[in-house]
Scaffold this active site. Sequence first.
Site, mmCIF file in Angstrom:
data_model
loop_
_atom_site.group_PDB
_atom_site.id
_atom_site.type_symbol
_atom_site.label_atom_id
_atom_site.label_comp_id
_atom_site.label_asym_id
_atom_site.label_seq_id
_atom_site.Cartn_x
_atom_site.Cartn_y
_atom_site.Cartn_z
ATOM 1 N N CYS A 120 -6.804 9.814 0.931
ATOM 2 C CA CYS A 120 -6.828 9.813 2.390
ATOM 3 C C CYS A 120 -7.805 10.892 2.825
ATOM 4 O O CYS A 120 -8.261 11.687 2.014
ATOM 5 C CB CYS A 120 -5.454 10.049 2.983
ATOM 6 S SG CYS A 120 -5.398 9.451 4.694
ATOM 7 N N CYS A 122 -7.233 12.733 5.893
ATOM 8 C CA CYS A 122 -6.663 13.641 6.903
ATOM 9 C C CYS A 122 -6.599 15.097 6.445
ATOM 10 O O CYS A 122 -6.845 16.006 7.227
ATOM 11 C CB CYS A 122 -5.289 13.158 7.341
ATOM 12 S SG CYS A 122 -4.151 12.789 5.998
ATOM 13 N N CYS A 130 -6.867 10.236 9.636
ATOM 14 C CA CYS A 130 -7.069 9.635 8.320
ATOM 15 C C CYS A 130 -8.399 8.902 8.196
ATOM 16 O O CYS A 130 -8.702 8.317 7.160
ATOM 17 C CB CYS A 130 -5.909 8.704 7.989
ATOM 18 S SG CYS A 130 -4.320 9.545 8.078
ATOM 19 N N LYS A 241 2.907 1.376 5.421
ATOM 20 C CA LYS A 241 3.159 2.784 5.755
ATOM 21 C C LYS A 241 3.403 2.874 7.252
ATOM 22 O O LYS A 241 2.549 2.499 8.054
ATOM 23 C CB LYS A 241 1.962 3.636 5.349
ATOM 24 C CG LYS A 241 2.149 5.118 5.660
ATOM 25 C CD LYS A 241 0.974 5.930 5.137
ATOM 26 C CE LYS A 241 1.114 7.387 5.503
ATOM 27 N NZ LYS A 241 -0.038 8.177 5.049
ATOM 28 N N ARG A 251 3.387 17.489 6.774
ATOM 29 C CA ARG A 251 2.191 17.960 7.481
ATOM 30 C C ARG A 251 2.037 19.456 7.355
ATOM 31 O O ARG A 251 0.940 19.982 7.408
ATOM 32 C CB ARG A 251 2.224 17.504 8.933
ATOM 33 C CG ARG A 251 1.961 16.022 8.962
ATOM 34 C CD ARG A 251 2.075 15.383 10.303
ATOM 35 N NE ARG A 251 1.970 13.940 10.090
ATOM 36 C CZ ARG A 251 2.168 13.035 11.011
ATOM 37 N NH1 ARG A 251 2.496 13.414 12.232
ATOM 38 N NH2 ARG A 251 2.053 11.764 10.729
ATOM 39 N N ARG A 263 -0.910 8.888 14.985
ATOM 40 C CA ARG A 263 -1.469 7.945 14.005
ATOM 41 C C ARG A 263 -1.043 6.502 14.275
ATOM 42 O O ARG A 263 -1.150 5.645 13.411
ATOM 43 C CB ARG A 263 -1.052 8.374 12.594
ATOM 44 C CG ARG A 263 -1.597 9.741 12.226
ATOM 45 C CD ARG A 263 -1.524 10.004 10.735
ATOM 46 N NE ARG A 263 -2.355 11.141 10.396
ATOM 47 C CZ ARG A 263 -1.904 12.289 9.882
ATOM 48 N NH1 ARG A 263 -0.626 12.436 9.633
ATOM 49 N NH2 ARG A 263 -2.726 13.268 9.619
ATOM 50 N N GLU A 279 0.819 -6.878 6.018
ATOM 51 C CA GLU A 279 0.055 -5.743 5.477
ATOM 52 C C GLU A 279 0.034 -5.795 3.946
ATOM 53 O O GLU A 279 -1.002 -5.597 3.317
ATOM 54 C CB GLU A 279 0.676 -4.411 5.927
ATOM 55 C CG GLU A 279 0.268 -3.951 7.318
ATOM 56 C CD GLU A 279 -1.152 -3.392 7.358
ATOM 57 O OE1 GLU A 279 -1.846 -3.422 6.331
ATOM 58 O OE2 GLU A 279 -1.559 -2.942 8.442
ATOM 59 N N LYS A 294 6.575 3.078 2.669
ATOM 60 C CA LYS A 294 6.748 4.488 3.017
ATOM 61 C C LYS A 294 7.049 4.626 4.498
ATOM 62 O O LYS A 294 6.320 4.019 5.278
ATOM 63 C CB LYS A 294 5.459 5.242 2.662
ATOM 64 C CG LYS A 294 5.498 6.731 2.986
ATOM 65 C CD LYS A 294 4.163 7.393 2.674
ATOM 66 C CE LYS A 294 4.243 8.886 2.991
ATOM 67 N NZ LYS A 294 2.994 9.589 2.789
ATOM 68 N N SER A 320 8.965 13.576 2.924
ATOM 69 C CA SER A 320 9.358 14.968 3.146
ATOM 70 C C SER A 320 10.572 15.122 4.059
ATOM 71 O O SER A 320 11.459 15.930 3.807
ATOM 72 C CB SER A 320 8.173 15.735 3.721
ATOM 73 O OG SER A 320 7.744 15.132 4.939
ATOM 74 N N TYR A 359 10.333 14.107 -4.134
ATOM 75 C CA TYR A 359 10.323 15.550 -4.412
ATOM 76 C C TYR A 359 11.518 15.928 -5.282
ATOM 77 O O TYR A 359 11.602 17.054 -5.752
ATOM 78 C CB TYR A 359 10.330 16.325 -3.089
ATOM 79 C CG TYR A 359 9.145 15.931 -2.228
ATOM 80 C CD1 TYR A 359 7.875 16.430 -2.511
ATOM 81 C CD2 TYR A 359 9.276 15.000 -1.196
ATOM 82 C CE1 TYR A 359 6.767 16.030 -1.775
ATOM 83 C CE2 TYR A 359 8.181 14.591 -0.453
ATOM 84 C CZ TYR A 359 6.930 15.112 -0.746
ATOM 85 O OH TYR A 359 5.840 14.700 -0.035
HETATM 86 ZN ZN ZN Z 1 -3.935 10.554 6.019
#
Ligand code: ZN
Length: 369
Positions: A120, A122, A130, A241, A251, A263, A279, A294, A320, A359
């Site tokens: 990506c 971003c 992005c 996504k 972030r 976004r 998609e 996601k 996250s 994570y």
């Molecule tokens: Zn991005």
Amino acid sequence: MAFPITRLRRLRRTAELRNMVCETRLTPDAFVYPMFVCPGEGFRKEVKSMPGVFNLSVDEAVREAREVHMLGVPSVILFGLPDKKDEIATGAWAEDGIVQQATRAIKREVPGLVVMGDVCLCEYMSHGHCGIVKAASPRSLGAAATHAMNKVRTVAVRSQKEKKQTIEKLAAVVADRGPADYEIVNDASLELLAKTSVSLANAGIDIIAPSDMMDGRVAAIRRGLDDAGFINTPILSYAAKFASGFYGPFREAADSAPQFGDRRSYQMDGANLREAMREIEADIEEGADMIMVKPAMPYLDVIAAARERFDLPLAAYQVSGEYAMIEAAARNGWIERDRVMMESLLSIRRAGASMILTYYAKDAAKLLG
Ligand SMILES: [Zn+2]
């Protein structure tokens, strides 16, 4: 047969019986561990909103990768925090980019580990979007200032302090001209995404994982990789996504918050399951080898629908915010951390994900080991 002939509790009576009839099993080899690499040496900084997750310099990332591998987790996915950002995301595709450096080091030291590269722009763009940003209308800074003036009515000032405050307020409004004044340019961004992918493949990345949500990026990346001779490098596309509030802590971790707007013009609307299928279908047609949904837990129905409909390996990203919520509640003593951690992962697996980016990869692997 119904009760009393049927008694479902018969098979729940002991741990052994429950284990025999268990329908969904978690194993460490389903996990992918996300890591955030940054410049420096011997550097480890905990992400405040994600306790237990760190920004790591390359040497520390190698240590972490070794531990991940030893725990039986087959793969990591790398995100980069460059030392400099600009308008063309140089850090994403530079030969000595931070992820490129980390990849070389990890592949050298832990060759058995599958290294995925998040693709990506971003994290490397000064504006944090992005893709490439272009002013959509010829509205100039002057026009934006006029617009700002209309929004901020207190122009008469009495003191230096008030004057300063007014200027700051105006500057803030001008800086935040809003998403309507900008366009994230799709087709021009594809070139940079393909360039980034080739650069990562050159550094030794095993799997390219584009997360930008530009239209046509899987095809562009496939073409780029093939032209550069990487015909055997697979693509795991972040196919569905969603624009999600659950990305908040990431972030901070990747320092990738957009400086203006949001976004929603490229990530998906959380309301749309059918569009998610389109998609995914589009990415498969363009050559994706694996697909991803996601976030995970708020979109388990999307994972289940994708599993039902498509035969490609399916990944889900426990993001996250999902992690941070569990950690926060556990730290308050409101839930049992390990139990909820395993239950959350199990739910994603049961919904149909064959791979889980999480994570919790290390901690869950330890419990399973
Ligand atoms: Zn991005």
